[in-house]
Design a protein around this motif. Sequence first.
Motif, short mmCIF file in Angstrom:
data_model
loop_
_atom_site.label_atom_id
_atom_site.label_comp_id
_atom_site.label_asym_id
_atom_site.label_seq_id
_atom_site.Cartn_x
_atom_site.Cartn_y
_atom_site.Cartn_z
N TRP A 91 73.99 56.48 -1.31
CA TRP A 91 73.05 57.56 -1.04
C TRP A 91 72.18 57.84 -2.26
O TRP A 91 70.96 57.97 -2.16
N LEU A 92 72.80 57.90 -3.44
CA LEU A 92 72.05 58.17 -4.66
C LEU A 92 71.15 57.00 -5.07
O LEU A 92 70.13 57.21 -5.73
N SER A 93 71.52 55.79 -4.69
CA SER A 93 70.68 54.64 -5.05
C SER A 93 69.33 54.69 -4.35
O SER A 93 68.37 54.07 -4.81
N GLN A 94 69.23 55.44 -3.27
CA GLN A 94 67.95 55.56 -2.58
C GLN A 94 66.98 56.46 -3.33
O GLN A 94 65.79 56.50 -3.00
N LEU A 106 57.91 51.08 -7.65
CA LEU A 106 56.47 51.02 -7.80
C LEU A 106 55.88 50.47 -6.50
O LEU A 106 56.57 49.79 -5.73
N PRO A 107 54.61 50.76 -6.22
CA PRO A 107 54.03 50.33 -4.94
C PRO A 107 54.16 48.83 -4.68
O PRO A 107 54.41 48.42 -3.55
N PHE A 108 54.02 48.00 -5.70
CA PHE A 108 54.11 46.56 -5.48
C PHE A 108 55.54 46.08 -5.29
O PHE A 108 55.78 44.96 -4.85
N GLN A 109 56.54 46.92 -5.58
CA GLN A 109 57.94 46.53 -5.44
C GLN A 109 58.50 46.81 -4.05
O GLN A 109 59.57 46.30 -3.71
N GLU A 110 57.82 47.61 -3.27
CA GLU A 110 58.38 48.04 -1.99
C GLU A 110 58.65 46.89 -1.03
O GLU A 110 59.59 46.92 -0.26
N ARG A 111 57.84 45.85 -1.06
CA ARG A 111 58.04 44.71 -0.16
C ARG A 111 58.65 43.50 -0.86
O ARG A 111 58.80 42.45 -0.26
N ALA A 112 59.03 43.67 -2.12
CA ALA A 112 59.63 42.57 -2.87
C ALA A 112 61.06 42.32 -2.40
O ALA A 112 61.75 43.23 -1.92
N SER A 152 77.11 48.71 -3.26
CA SER A 152 77.65 49.76 -2.39
C SER A 152 78.10 49.18 -1.05
O SER A 152 79.14 49.58 -0.52
N ILE A 153 77.39 48.22 -0.51
CA ILE A 153 77.81 47.59 0.74
C ILE A 153 79.12 46.83 0.55
O ILE A 153 80.04 46.94 1.38
N ARG A 187 66.47 48.72 -6.55
CA ARG A 187 67.52 49.19 -5.63
C ARG A 187 68.42 48.08 -5.11
O ARG A 187 69.45 48.36 -4.51
N THR A 188 68.04 46.85 -5.30
CA THR A 188 68.74 45.74 -4.67
C THR A 188 70.22 45.67 -5.08
O THR A 188 71.10 45.65 -4.22
N MET A 189 70.49 45.62 -6.38
CA MET A 189 71.89 45.51 -6.83
C MET A 189 72.73 46.72 -6.47
O MET A 189 73.85 46.56 -5.98
#
Length: 152
Positions: A22-25, A30-36, A48-49, A41-43
Amino acid sequence: MMLSKDRIGGVLLLLFCLIYAWLSQDIRLLPFQERAAFHARTMPEILSILGIGLALWTIILPGKSERPELGGADWLKAGLFLVLMSAYGFTVRPLGFILSTSLFLMIGYALLGERKLVPLVLASVPLVVAFWVLMTQGLDVFIEPWPGFLRE
């Protein structure tokens, strides 16, 4: 379902991983990272999963049937470690990383039973200095090493 040490640990791990997810969200992208495919947030999301899966596995699958025994724990030592960790959090900025962390480790080792000064110093100070050098020189992360009155 019987509560065992394993299941209690699994429930605590599940709670920790859910809060972590929840906190990782809250990590800003940055705007260019949203679709990367890989971003800040990936790790945390992957960890967490994996943690949630392991916690559920521990809770659901049958394990040992022994009940938790809380009577044999050294609660005074656990409380002293909590106080020590809190004191470290309050002293790391005013005393600087090297002094505060070295004192934290030496007092922690003393709580665990080491009473000789030379092993306390040799097990603490070189480790702290090596970690500080790794962080500041190798990873270029600034950590204030000394107390405020020694900085200038």
